[in-house]
Design a protein around this motif. Structure first.
Motif, PDB file in Angstrom:
ATOM      1  N   SER A   1       1.317   3.893  -3.030  1.00  0.00           N
ATOM      2  CA  SER A   1       1.122   5.397  -2.651  1.00  0.00           C
ATOM      3  C   SER A   1       2.239   6.214  -3.635  1.00  0.00           C
ATOM      4  O   SER A   1       1.871   7.414  -3.818  1.00  0.00           O
ATOM      5  N   GLU A   2       3.522   5.232  -2.678  1.00  0.00           N
ATOM      6  CA  GLU A   2       4.811   6.165  -3.206  1.00  0.00           C
ATOM      7  C   GLU A   2       4.241   6.329  -4.416  1.00  0.00           C
ATOM      8  O   GLU A   2       5.307   7.272  -5.100  1.00  0.00           O
TER       9      GLU A   2
ATOM     10  N   ASP B   1       1.072  -1.535  -0.204  1.00  0.00           N
ATOM     11  CA  ASP B   1      -0.018   0.065   0.377  1.00  0.00           C
ATOM     12  C   ASP B   1       0.475   1.237  -0.080  1.00  0.00           C
ATOM     13  O   ASP B   1       0.429   2.230  -0.678  1.00  0.00           O
ATOM     14  N   GLN B   2       2.275   1.211   0.767  1.00  0.00           N
ATOM     15  CA  GLN B   2       2.845   2.162   1.055  1.00  0.00           C
ATOM     16  C   GLN B   2       3.302   2.349   0.019  1.00  0.00           C
ATOM     17  O   GLN B   2       3.695   3.862  -0.461  1.00  0.00           O
TER      18      GLN B   2
END
Length: 438
Positions: free
Chosen positions: A269-270, A265-266
């Motif tokens: 997002s990145e 998820d991170q």
């Protein structure tokens, strides 16, 4: 009568008996340390005891290298050495050569010795540590298939990134067969070629339970592995040899999974942020390039041959106008100067007339005084033979050569006579009176 012996003789005899007993020359004695004293000389005096007896002991300073820890009262130890008699005191004692901790202490002793040897060989050096990949696809795990460690690793991996594949090698992590099983798991996963990172470890336990990860052959397998390895053995306070050899140490198997598997998820997002940043950067770059192209286009138009010809033509027109204006100014100035010179010209003409008249008068005067005019009236110019003018009759003598020049030429003559001045003067006066009378 029976023989009487001295105390020294008895002690010496007993000592000889001890020295002849080979069993007492190299013994291992287990017991609890008491009355431990470190003497200023470097010797260590202590007593070994058990439930039913005590034994005096000494370790000389020269033997201190056989002790790798600070011994204190209450330590359970195993002492190797020889038993002999101290004649002066009349007692026997154990002369220690090496002292190790009993039970767990022995394992600690082996642990420290192996750690020291591997560290000296360079296996702990940072230059051999491989970086853990930031983004992995396949995770290898060497641990027990039924333990809590593998469940923690799987749960955290699914939560952080469900797309990561886990390959488990179900190893034996405790007991005599554990070292070979762990080594085999490391080598098999490393040989697959598709594994990005390997986690080796297990849950917590006693030092005996974790001992497989302190074996030298396991450490050598970790060091030789081409795939980056994370060591996650026991709890945060537990430290084993593989922690020092591995590329990265995790305090627990759960922490190892956190370190090995990136959060999807991170990451997503990145990626969105990076895409936005890249788009903005590309737009800015495109706008800048467009402005630069427009500027270059204008500059190219300005530098084109047509623009150069037009600019030079305009410059020529300007120069022509400037030249014409300058010429007109010069002409106007000349005209103004001519108007200013007109009165001066009139004055100059009048002065020229006056000067011409004066010149005519002077010319007439010169004409009257001219020697040529006098010569035309019958006069002559007399000079001697050297060309000097003869102005007096007394300047020559009879026989001198003279030249008489007339208007139309000259004649050479010789002086025959020089008249008397008085008679000649009287004759001249008489002649003048006669001319005046007439």
């Amino acid at each position: 009568m029976r023989k009487v012996y001295s105390v020294s003789q008895i002690n010496r005899y007993i000592r000889n008996m001890f020295s002849e007993d080979y069993f007492l020359q190299a013994v291992l004695v287990r017991g609890e340390v008491s009355n431990c004293k470190y003497h200023s000389s470097g010797h260590i005096y202590f007593t070994l005891k058990d439930a039913s007896g005590t034994l005096s002991c000494i370790m000389f300073a020269s033997r201190r290298r056989g002790l790798s820890f600070r011994m204190k009262d209450g330590d359970q130890v195993i002492v190797s050495g020889g038993i002999d008699v101290y004649e002066n005191a009349g007692r026997y004692q154990l002369y220690a050569q090496q002292i190790i901790m009993d039970g767990v202490g022995a394992l600690n002793e082996r642990y420290e010795q192996l750690k020291k040897r591997l560290e000296e060989s360079g296996m702990f050096d940072e230059i051999y540590k491989k970086p853990i990949p930031a983004y992995i696809r396949t995770l290898g795990v060497v641990t027990a298939s039924t333990g809590a460690a593998v469940q923690d690793i799987m749960n955290i991996t699914r939560r952080r990134n469900p797309y990561v594949q886990i390959i488990l090698y179900p190893a034996i992590v405790q007991g005599e067969d554990a070292p070979d099983s762990i080594v085999d798991g490391i080598r098999r996963l490393d040989s697959l070629g598709c594994v990005d990172t390997i986690i080796i470890g297990r849950g917590g336990g006693s030092i005996e339970d974790l001992w497989a990860f302190n074996e030298e052959r396991v450490a050598e397998a970790v060091f030789a592995c081409r795939t980056p390895i994370i060591s996650a053995v026991g709890h945060e306070t537990d430290t084993v040899i593989t922690d020092y050899v591995a590329d990265l140490r995790a305090p627990t198997p759960s922490a190892a999974a956190e370190l090995a598997v990136f959060a999807y998820d991170q990451f997503e997002s990145e990626l969105v942020g990076m895409e936005r940043q890249l788009t903005d950067s590309m737009r800015g770059r495109t706008a800048f390039t467009r402005r630069q192209a427009e500027s270059l286009k204008r500059e190219l138009v300005h530098l084109s041959p047509a623009m150069q010809i037009r600019d030079r033509r305009m410059r020529a027109v300007q120069l022509e106008e400037k030249l014409q204006m300058s010429m007109e100014n010069r002409i106007a100035q000349a005209r103004r100067n001519a108007d200013l010179m007109e009165p001066l010209k009139e004055r100059m003409d009048k002065r020229l007339v006056r000067d011409r008249h004066r010149l005519q008068l002077m010319a007439a005067g010169l004409e009257q005084a001219s020697p040529v005019r006098r010569l035309s009236g019958g006069y002559g110019f007399v000079s001697d033979d050297e060309g000097r003018a003869v102005t007096s009759a007394f300047a020559v003598e009879p026989g001198d050569l003279i030249t008489v020049r007339f208007k139309d030429g000259g004649v050479d003559a010789r002086v025959e006579r020089v008249p008397d001045i008085e008679s000649d003067l009287a004759s001249d006066l008489a002649a003048d009176r006669e001319r005046n009378h007439e």
